[in-house]
Design a protein around this motif. Structure first.
Motif, PDB file in Angstrom:
ATOM      1  N   HIS A  78      56.543   6.382  10.047  1.00  0.00           N
ATOM      2  CA  HIS A  78      56.954   7.629  10.684  1.00  0.00           C
ATOM      3  C   HIS A  78      58.305   8.082  10.154  1.00  0.00           C
ATOM      4  CE1 HIS A  78      53.695   7.627  13.609  1.00  0.00           C
ATOM      5  NE2 HIS A  78      53.856   6.322  13.693  1.00  0.00           N
ATOM      6  N   ASP A 105      56.783  14.465  14.695  1.00  0.00           N
ATOM      7  CA  ASP A 105      55.437  14.910  15.092  1.00  0.00           C
ATOM      8  C   ASP A 105      55.080  16.171  14.326  1.00  0.00           C
ATOM      9  OD1 ASP A 105      53.027  15.041  16.726  1.00  0.00           O
ATOM     10  OD2 ASP A 105      53.981  16.761  17.683  1.00  0.00           O
ATOM     11  N   HIS A 106      53.861  16.222  13.813  1.00  0.00           N
ATOM     12  CA  HIS A 106      53.431  17.397  13.060  1.00  0.00           C
ATOM     13  C   HIS A 106      52.019  17.797  13.479  1.00  0.00           C
ATOM     14  CE1 HIS A 106      51.680  14.037  10.819  1.00  0.00           C
ATOM     15  NE2 HIS A 106      50.795  14.890  10.355  1.00  0.00           N
ATOM     16  N   ASP A 107      51.688  19.054  13.232  1.00  0.00           N
ATOM     17  CA  ASP A 107      50.352  19.567  13.514  1.00  0.00           C
ATOM     18  C   ASP A 107      49.379  18.935  12.527  1.00  0.00           C
ATOM     19  OD1 ASP A 107      47.974  21.242  13.488  1.00  0.00           O
ATOM     20  OD2 ASP A 107      49.126  22.669  14.671  1.00  0.00           O
ATOM     21  N   HIS A 108      48.357  18.252  13.042  1.00  0.00           N
ATOM     22  CA  HIS A 108      47.436  17.540  12.168  1.00  0.00           C
ATOM     23  C   HIS A 108      46.450  18.464  11.462  1.00  0.00           C
ATOM     24  CE1 HIS A 108      48.862  14.341  14.912  1.00  0.00           C
ATOM     25  NE2 HIS A 108      48.813  13.616  13.822  1.00  0.00           N
ATOM     26  N   GLY A 111      49.646  20.691   9.240  1.00  0.00           N
ATOM     27  CA  GLY A 111      50.643  19.836   8.610  1.00  0.00           C
ATOM     28  C   GLY A 111      52.073  20.271   8.870  1.00  0.00           C
ATOM     29  N   GLY A 126      48.540  11.879  20.973  1.00  0.00           N
ATOM     30  CA  GLY A 126      47.572  11.511  19.952  1.00  0.00           C
ATOM     31  C   GLY A 126      46.295  10.977  20.554  1.00  0.00           C
ATOM     32  N   ASP A 130      45.507  15.758  20.796  1.00  0.00           N
ATOM     33  CA  ASP A 130      46.317  16.983  20.717  1.00  0.00           C
ATOM     34  C   ASP A 130      45.653  18.163  21.431  1.00  0.00           C
ATOM     35  OD1 ASP A 130      47.843  15.349  19.203  1.00  0.00           O
ATOM     36  OD2 ASP A 130      47.865  16.574  17.400  1.00  0.00           O
TER      37      ASP A 130
END
Length: 266
Positions: A78, A105-108, A111, A126, A130
């Protein structure tokens, strides 16, 4: 047997040495020497370091990076929270404000960076995939709240302003476990104006989880506005006749059809 380039021993020699070392304990004399060498030896913690989590700590290791094993594990994989894209985010969890074991933390899907979270909060969202709706349901479960439905339908032009139909449907849904907002209970004065009633009703509608539509709602100006507003707000919209139960935070429906506004309006 030829020895591969870069190796001092052949493969067979390495295999024999490995077999010779396997399971071989230290001799008593060797143990005594090790014990004597370590006796009275104190490792002085003289190096002042700052952990990635922000904690200042003293250590005997000059190359120490983390204040604890938990911080090292949290940072492993991380490290993106140290990337320039996360530099403008506050160095604390965006959910619980913790400053320990922080991760990026990022938008999967896109990105894009969303913020910095602590390890626990990051794992929590997670594990919920989300999904904001799933998180809202979980919050209601913890708070012991019921699903809140607003009952909408025609009033103008009906005997007693169609209040008996509203009360009957409200009683049926409450018996299933729903929390019901009934406009007939909000606007008890039959002489109140249409606009005054709509203002009072809409204030209650926006705080609901969904709307249950009574038969003939599409012919009512007020109910049509409430249905449109509910859809625009992302609330769940159901035909009240299809609701036959409640499972957790999801209504049990007699059909898979969810209040087809276009079909009834047509």
């Amino acid at each position: 047997m030829p020895v591969p380039k870069g190796f001092k021993h052949s493969e067979e020699s390495r295999r024999k040495m490995s077999a010779a070392r396997e399971g071989k304990p230290h001799s008593e004399g060797r143990k005594a020497k090790i014990s004597l060498a370590n006796a009275g030896k104190v490792r002085e913690r003289k190096h002042r370091k700052v952990c990635a989590c922000g904690v200042v700590f003293l250590t005997a290791a000059q190359n120490a990076i983390f204040c604890s094993l938990r911080c090292r594990r949290a940072a492993k994989g991380h490290g993106l929270r140290h990337a320039p894209a996360f530099a403008h985010f506050p160095k604390q969890c965006a959910i619980c404000a913790s400053k320990h074991e922080l991760v990026g933390d990022h938008d999967h899907v896109t990105g894009k960076p969303r913020g910095i979270l602590c390890r626990n909060c990051n794992l929590a969202i997670g594990n919920m995939f989300d999904d904001p709706q799933r998180l809202r349901v979980a919050a209601k479960y913890l708070e012991g709240r019921l699903m809140r439905l607003y009952v909408a339908g025609p009033m103008t032009g009906f005997p007693q302003l169609n209040f008996p139909a509203f009360h009957a449907e409200t009683a049926r849904l409450r018996a299933m476990g729903y929390e019901i907002v009934n406009p007939a209970e909000i606007n008890v004065d039959p002489s109140a104006g249409w606009l005054e009633c709509m203002r009072a009703d809409i204030k209650q509608l926006v705080d609901c989880d969904g709307i249950a539509l009574l038969e003939g709602w599409a012919k009512s100006r007020g109910a049509s506005i409430e249905q449109y507003l509910a859809r625009a707000l992302g609330l769940r919209v159901y035909d009240a006749r299809n609701i036959i139960g409640l499972a957790g935070d999801m209504p049990v429906l007699s059909t898979d059809v969810i209040a087809p506004a276009e079909a009834e309006a047509a």
